[in-house]
Design an enzyme around this catalytic site. Structure first.
Site, PDB file in Angstrom:
ATOM      1  CB  THR A  65      44.051  29.813  36.777  1.00  0.00           C
ATOM      2  OG1 THR A  65      42.777  30.276  37.198  1.00  0.00           O
ATOM      3  CG2 THR A  65      44.755  29.095  37.921  1.00  0.00           C
ATOM      4  CE  LYS A  69      42.436  33.132  33.681  1.00  0.00           C
ATOM      5  NZ  LYS A  69      41.030  33.149  33.259  1.00  0.00           N
ATOM      6  CG  ASP A 106      39.261  32.559  29.921  1.00  0.00           C
ATOM      7  OD1 ASP A 106      39.249  31.313  30.048  1.00  0.00           O
ATOM      8  OD2 ASP A 106      39.852  33.312  30.708  1.00  0.00           O
ATOM      9  N   GLY A 135      38.577  40.598  34.395  1.00  0.00           N
ATOM     10  CA  GLY A 135      39.240  39.773  33.397  1.00  0.00           C
ATOM     11  C   GLY A 135      38.283  38.944  32.561  1.00  0.00           C
ATOM     12  CB  ALA A 136      35.423  36.750  33.408  1.00  0.00           C
ATOM     13  CE1 TYR A 223      34.386  27.715  36.879  1.00  0.00           C
ATOM     14  CE2 TYR A 223      34.003  25.701  38.122  1.00  0.00           C
ATOM     15  CZ  TYR A 223      34.856  26.663  37.635  1.00  0.00           C
ATOM     16  OH  TYR A 223      36.200  26.576  37.909  1.00  0.00           O
TER      17      TYR A 223
HETATM   18  P1  NAP Z   1      37.986  40.096  38.446  1.00  0.00           P
HETATM   19  O1  NAP Z   1      38.883  40.472  37.323  1.00  0.00           O
HETATM   20  O2  NAP Z   1      38.482  40.222  39.854  1.00  0.00           O
HETATM   21  O3  NAP Z   1      36.617  40.977  38.295  1.00  0.00           O
HETATM   22  C1  NAP Z   1      35.633  40.914  39.279  1.00  0.00           C
HETATM   23  C2  NAP Z   1      34.420  41.719  38.836  1.00  0.00           C
HETATM   24  O4  NAP Z   1      33.393  41.521  39.814  1.00  0.00           O
HETATM   25  C3  NAP Z   1      34.651  43.216  38.728  1.00  0.00           C
HETATM   26  O5  NAP Z   1      33.905  43.742  37.658  1.00  0.00           O
HETATM   27  C4  NAP Z   1      34.097  43.702  40.066  1.00  0.00           C
HETATM   28  O6  NAP Z   1      33.644  45.044  40.046  1.00  0.00           O
HETATM   29  C5  NAP Z   1      32.911  42.789  40.239  1.00  0.00           C
HETATM   30  N1  NAP Z   1      32.453  42.735  41.626  1.00  0.00           N
HETATM   31  C6  NAP Z   1      33.127  42.256  42.693  1.00  0.00           C
HETATM   32  N2  NAP Z   1      32.381  42.382  43.811  1.00  0.00           N
HETATM   33  C7  NAP Z   1      31.217  42.968  43.422  1.00  0.00           C
HETATM   34  C8  NAP Z   1      30.040  43.372  44.119  1.00  0.00           C
HETATM   35  N3  NAP Z   1      29.914  43.209  45.437  1.00  0.00           N
HETATM   36  N4  NAP Z   1      29.025  43.929  43.398  1.00  0.00           N
HETATM   37  C9  NAP Z   1      29.144  44.092  42.073  1.00  0.00           C
HETATM   38  N5  NAP Z   1      30.232  43.749  41.367  1.00  0.00           N
HETATM   39  C10 NAP Z   1      31.252  43.186  42.037  1.00  0.00           C
HETATM   40  O7  NAP Z   1      37.493  38.585  38.317  1.00  0.00           O
HETATM   41  P2  NAP Z   1      37.346  37.708  36.970  1.00  0.00           P
HETATM   42  O8  NAP Z   1      38.616  36.984  36.718  1.00  0.00           O
HETATM   43  O9  NAP Z   1      36.789  38.567  35.903  1.00  0.00           O
HETATM   44  O10 NAP Z   1      36.281  36.598  37.436  1.00  0.00           O
HETATM   45  C11 NAP Z   1      34.931  36.950  37.670  1.00  0.00           C
HETATM   46  C12 NAP Z   1      34.079  35.705  37.817  1.00  0.00           C
HETATM   47  O11 NAP Z   1      34.102  34.960  36.612  1.00  0.00           O
HETATM   48  C13 NAP Z   1      34.583  34.754  38.912  1.00  0.00           C
HETATM   49  O12 NAP Z   1      33.476  34.264  39.609  1.00  0.00           O
HETATM   50  C14 NAP Z   1      35.270  33.645  38.144  1.00  0.00           C
HETATM   51  O13 NAP Z   1      35.199  32.405  38.813  1.00  0.00           O
HETATM   52  C15 NAP Z   1      34.423  33.604  36.869  1.00  0.00           C
HETATM   53  N6  NAP Z   1      35.174  33.073  35.724  1.00  0.00           N
HETATM   54  C16 NAP Z   1      34.673  31.952  35.132  1.00  0.00           C
HETATM   55  C17 NAP Z   1      35.337  31.407  34.056  1.00  0.00           C
HETATM   56  C18 NAP Z   1      34.778  30.169  33.414  1.00  0.00           C
HETATM   57  O14 NAP Z   1      35.494  29.500  32.666  1.00  0.00           O
HETATM   58  N7  NAP Z   1      33.516  29.836  33.659  1.00  0.00           N
HETATM   59  C19 NAP Z   1      36.520  31.999  33.554  1.00  0.00           C
HETATM   60  C20 NAP Z   1      36.986  33.163  34.176  1.00  0.00           C
HETATM   61  C21 NAP Z   1      36.313  33.684  35.279  1.00  0.00           C
HETATM   62  P3  NAP Z   1      34.610  46.264  40.516  1.00  0.00           P
HETATM   63  O15 NAP Z   1      35.414  46.617  39.309  1.00  0.00           O
HETATM   64  O16 NAP Z   1      33.666  47.321  40.947  1.00  0.00           O
HETATM   65  O17 NAP Z   1      35.474  45.734  41.642  1.00  0.00           O
END
Ligand code: NAP
Length: 278
Positions: A65, A69, A106, A135-136, A223
């Site tokens: 995690t 990743k 995922d 990443g998600a 979540y």
């Molecule tokens: P990440 O790679 O850091 O990506 C974050 C994303 O959020 C980017 O697209 C970023 O845009 C955007 N963002 C951040 N702040 C923002 C704002 N103020 N306004 C608009 N967009 C914003 O993170 P990730 O790993 O993809 O995770 C994202 C979410 O998914 C997290 O909340 C995580 O807990 C959740 N998740 C859930 C699961 C599950 O099993 N349910 C699995 C994985 C992740 P920029 O590119 O502009 O920075």
């Protein structure tokens, strides 16, 4: 119960917030297996040593995690073509010969969570709108394409990352500017938030749903809380919604099967157990 003790866990930094031990230990008890699933807090500088130590410690494998990743993918011996396209792994399985295989479940978890909420859901029912390009989003976009989506609109605050998605994943993926995000909702059959917006401690996702069709399924990778402001808005205007917990639980199922030999169910008791911690 057999005599072989199987150990697995989640490797991250930090990991204390992870619900994965709750999930896997629930299934270990349910299936009366001899094993355990723990937490491996591994700081980035120790990642290679920790991953290479899995075999020596007799560990069956681990989930990977935040923030490992992407980097972990370079440290295993073989990565599935799916995980290569996603560009990250979330699961390592130690092979009988000691080599390490990397997987990314995922996207599987996400699709299963949609099907659980709406068994008739079909990826090709209409355009999907994906908010975020981290990443998600990568896992979800690849999963939607593999499930048969023929139009995925990616919208990200930093436009260049959405453009990269369109270039990398082909003609069915279109990059849309952040300012136009409301304009591409009317004919969408699926809307998914993959940003951290709406998560506990973060502001709500800035996306008015006025233009969205009432038939669209609205989902959130977040979540905590279970019902984000986005999902609440969607529910109140009559859209069907799917929270991020199903994705978390379903992504764990194939990993559990690889380590413990049983494909477990996303059962009601497990949902209840996790919801109590949120
Ligand atoms: P990440 O790679 O850091 O990506 C974050 C994303 O959020 C980017 O697209 C970023 O845009 C955007 N963002 C951040 N702040 C923002 C704002 N103020 N306004 C608009 N967009 C914003 O993170 P990730 O790993 O993809 O995770 C994202 C979410 O998914 C997290 O909340 C995580 O807990 C959740 N998740 C859930 C699961 C599950 O099993 N349910 C699995 C994985 C992740 P920029 O590119 O502009 O920075």
């Amino acid at each position: 119960m057999n005599n072989t003790f199987t150990l697995a866990g989640v490797m991250g930094w930090p990991v204390s917030h992870s619900r994965s031990p709750l999930i896997h230990n629930h299934w270990i008890h349910k299936h009366d297996l001899n094993g355990a699933y723990g937490m491996f807090p591994v700081e980035p500088a120790q990642l290679e040593t920790a991953i290479r130590g899995l075999k020596a410690l007799g560990i069956a494998g681990c989930n990977i995690t935040i923030p490992h990743k992407v980097n972990a993918m370079q440290l295993v011996d073989w990565v599935t073509p799916l995980a290569q396209r996603i560009g990250a792994i979330n699961t390592i399985v130690v092979q009988p010969d000691g080599s390490l295989n990397g997987y990314n479940n995922d996207g599987f978890g996400y699709i299963q969570s949609l099907l659980e909420a709406q068994p008739s859901w079909q990826a090709n029912a209409g355009p999907a709108v994906v908010i975020g390009a981290g990443g998600a989003a990568r896992a979800i976009v690849v999963a939607l394409l593999d499930a048969g989506a023929n139009e995925v609109r990616v919208i990200n605050r930093t436009r260049s990352k959405a453009d990269e998605f369109a270039q990398e994943f082909g003609p069915f993926v279109k990059s849309v500017s952040w300012d136009a995000r409301q304009d591409v909702l009317a004919d969408a059959s699926l809307l998914v938030n993959t940003t951290n917006q709406g998560m506990h401690g973060q502001p709500p996702l800035d996306l008015p749903l006025t233009n969205l069709s009432k038939q669209a399924l609205v989902s959130d990778a977040v979540y905590i809380p279970l019902e984000t402001p986005l999902l609440r808005d969607a529910r109140l205007r009559g859209n069907r919604t799917v929270n991020g917990l199903g994705m978390l639980i379903h992504q764990a199922r194939p990993a559990f099967q690889a380590w413990f030999g049983v494909l477990p169910d996303a059962d009601e008791a497990l949902y209840e157990k996790i919801i109590k911690t949120i």
